[in-house]
Every structure is written in C-alpha cells, then in structure tokens.
Write an enzyme that holds these catalytic residues in place. Structure first.
Site, mmCIF file in Angstrom:
data_model
loop_
_atom_site.group_PDB
_atom_site.id
_atom_site.type_symbol
_atom_site.label_atom_id
_atom_site.label_comp_id
_atom_site.label_asym_id
_atom_site.label_seq_id
_atom_site.Cartn_x
_atom_site.Cartn_y
_atom_site.Cartn_z
ATOM 1 N N SER A 46 -15.379 -87.651 49.068
ATOM 2 C CA SER A 46 -14.166 -88.451 49.116
ATOM 3 C C SER A 46 -14.388 -89.606 50.096
ATOM 4 O O SER A 46 -15.495 -90.163 50.159
ATOM 5 C CB SER A 46 -12.975 -87.572 49.532
ATOM 6 O OG SER A 46 -11.782 -88.331 49.577
ATOM 7 N N TYR B 41 -8.654 -97.062 44.531
ATOM 8 C CA TYR B 41 -9.650 -96.289 45.269
ATOM 9 C C TYR B 41 -8.973 -95.200 46.092
ATOM 10 O O TYR B 41 -9.424 -94.045 46.100
ATOM 11 C CB TYR B 41 -10.446 -97.231 46.181
ATOM 12 C CG TYR B 41 -11.560 -96.555 46.948
ATOM 13 C CD1 TYR B 41 -12.700 -96.096 46.293
ATOM 14 C CD2 TYR B 41 -11.485 -96.398 48.324
ATOM 15 C CE1 TYR B 41 -13.731 -95.495 46.987
ATOM 16 C CE2 TYR B 41 -12.512 -95.799 49.035
ATOM 17 C CZ TYR B 41 -13.640 -95.345 48.361
ATOM 18 O OH TYR B 41 -14.660 -94.738 49.065
ATOM 19 N N LYS C 74 -9.686 -91.149 45.799
ATOM 20 C CA LYS C 74 -10.234 -90.389 46.925
ATOM 21 C C LYS C 74 -9.258 -89.301 47.385
ATOM 22 O O LYS C 74 -9.692 -88.215 47.800
ATOM 23 C CB LYS C 74 -10.588 -91.334 48.063
ATOM 24 C CG LYS C 74 -11.689 -92.337 47.726
ATOM 25 C CD LYS C 74 -13.052 -91.676 47.523
ATOM 26 C CE LYS C 74 -13.489 -91.511 46.105
ATOM 27 N NZ LYS C 74 -14.835 -90.912 45.974
#
Length: 323
Positions: free
Chosen positions: A161, A189, A193
């Site tokens: 992550s 993003y 994550k």
C-alpha cells in the site's frame, strides 16, 4: 524484538530472516526490473528460497528479473507467470495455472500497481488504479487461496500500500469518479491504497485462525519508474492536495529512500518472525515495524469499511468468497 528504522536496509532484514526465507516458495506480482518487486526478489534470492514465482503482465520483463536472480543466486529456481491485473479474464487464467502447481505458496506479495495515471478504465470497466491495485489482486488472491491455506501451514499475504491512503477512503457509491468527470489522479491513488489496507484487514479477520497472516505496508518514497511523466509536477500536485486536506507533515515534500531501504519493509512483512509482535495481523507497516492504529486514517483500518469493500469487490468480480 527487532529494532529497525527508516535507514534499515533490505539486506540487513534478509540476513536476520535467513531461516524463514530458506526453502520457501514466494509469488511476487509486479517484477519489472528497477521496481520494488524485482528489488525484493533479487535481495532475498541469496538466502535460498526454493522457488520464486515472478508474475507480470509483460513476461519479457519478468525474464530479465529472473536473469538478475540467477546472477546473484544461481541455484534458486524461478518461474514466470503471465498475470495481467487489468483483465479479470486473464487473472482467472493465471490463477488456474497457479492451482496446477505442485508447490504450496508460503508468501504472496501483491506488489504490482499503477500510480496516479490519467483516468482510464480496466478491461472490466473499473477505474484503473482501483481495478489494478486492488480489484485485480483481490480476485487473484482469493482464486489461489487453496495454495495459501493448508493444515499445519502458516502463509503470508503482503499487500503493498502507501501512506498515500491519506488522500481518501474507498468511494463505495462512486469508485469510478462519475465516469472520470470528478477524477483526480491522487484521489484515485488514495482510494486504491486504502483498499489495499482494508483487504489485508479482511484477510486477517477471515482467515487468521487458519494460519494466514496478512499485512499491508508503505515502502517509503523510492525513485522507481512507477510514477510516469513529470515527477516534480506530480509531487507539487500531491503537496497541493495535502495542504487542502490539512496533512501538514507532508507539506514540505518527501525524503527519498534507496531501493534497499524501501524493500526492507517488504522483507520484514514477508519473513520476519516478529511480525505479530510488532503489528497485529491485518496491520500496516512502515520502516519494518507496525504503525499504531492512531497514526492510520480511520477509513483504512475500520473493520466495517473492510467488510463493505469485500462485498463490493465480490460484486465487481461477480464471485463470492465465503470464509
């Protein structure tokens, strides 16, 4: 208990983990030369794992990494697996191939990913960061679970992550950003994550009693080829979001790690015996140690959010995985 920090190298952790690496079968996704997956593979290879499976969309690049492994550890076996996380059809084909293997898989490192690209959809109509970084790994991991879970065996799933999860939670009702109309690369993003972290939490909760350890991690900021385009411009855009969101510690930019420093947490997560004393099963790692829950955004550590994501992911892939 281990005493690692920001400066710790992967070689140091691998040396400490020598007995745990020996004779293990490890499957790594995302093994492009110069990337974290390839760096991880070549650093652990001299410690005598029995097999390193290199999963990549572009198998020609995986073959280069296999050659790099042979250069440092001639006796270590490698195997190439074609895996395109952009396509659920191809993921199912790859998983079927893995299920045909004789070996039990001791460690799965879900390392592949894309970072802050322009908006596009996967083959199955999912925003690419969410689709490749999370949904693809969710499907692949669950399809090969019988290779990870076995009586008397302890296996690990490591989801790579990022502290970029601070950019935001999973958008359960709008993961595709209104078909791109409200898309921002860094918000996409952050969603992906966060999903990686919640996936580890779900795996730990559902399968921890059956010998599965799953953690997520932030490797640090490393200069790989993951971020395309103008790096300075991208970092400036990210800092702008951090200012808008009030993430003051990130306003001054980033301290860069070497490849070895970045991959250290991969090695710790995959092999170190202290994993459950430094972080709970399902936890989040940074600098080869566990991050306290109070230092993690609530949306990336909440068990209710994790279960919502599991059900959403099942819906997207059209299959239920009941453990």
């Amino acid at each position: 208990m281990s005493n690692y920090n920001w400066d710790t190298t992967a070689e140091q952790v691998a040396s400490d983990c020598r007995p745990s690496i020996m004779n293990k079968t490890i499957l790594i996704t995302g093994v492009t030369p110069g990337g974290l997956g390839a760096g991880f593979a070549t650093i652990i290879a001299p410690y005598n794992p029995s097999l390193i499976i290199l999963a990549a969309r572009d198998t020609s690049k995986a073959k280069i990494t296999a050659q790099e492994i042979e250069n440092v550890a001639r006796s270590v076996a490698t195997r190439i697996l074609e895996l395109d996380l952009n396509s659920q059809t191809q993921i199912r084909k790859a998983a079927k191939e893995v299920l045909s293997y004789d070996e039990h898989i001791d460690v799965l490192v879900n390392n592949a990913g894309v970072m802050a690209p322009p908006f596009r959809l996967t083959e199955d109509g999912v925003e690419s960061q969410f689709g490749i970084n999370h949904v693809g790994h969710f499907l692949f991991t669950n399809l090969i679970m019988s290779k990870l879970i076995a009586p008397g065996k302890v296996s690990r799933v490591v989801n790579v992550s990022s502290d970029g999860h601070r950019m935001g939670p999973v958008r359960f009702d709008d993961w595709n950003f209104d078909d791109g109309n409200t898309y921002d690369p860094w918000l996409g993003y952050g969603q992906a994550k966060t999903a990686n972290m919640l996936f580890s939490l779900s795996l730990a909760q559902k399968l921890g009693t059956r010998g599965l350890i799953s953690v997520s991690l932030h490797p640090g900021v490393i200069n790989t080829n993951l971020l395309k385009g103008d790096v300075d411009e991208s970092v400036e855009s990210l800092v702008k979001w951090d200012k808008a969101l009030g993430n003051r510690p990130f306003w001054r930019g980033f301290k860069w790690k070497t490849m070895s420093q970045g991959v250290a947490t991969h090695v710790f997560a995959a092999f170190h015996d202290d994993i459950l004393t430094t972080a709970r099963n399902g936890g989040f790692l940074l600098d080869s140690t566990g991050v306290p829950p109070e230092d993690i955004r609530c949306w990336a550590r909440d068990s209710i959010e994790a279960e919502r994501l599991w059900k959403l992911s099942e819906r997207i892939v059209g299959e239920r995985f009941g453990y």
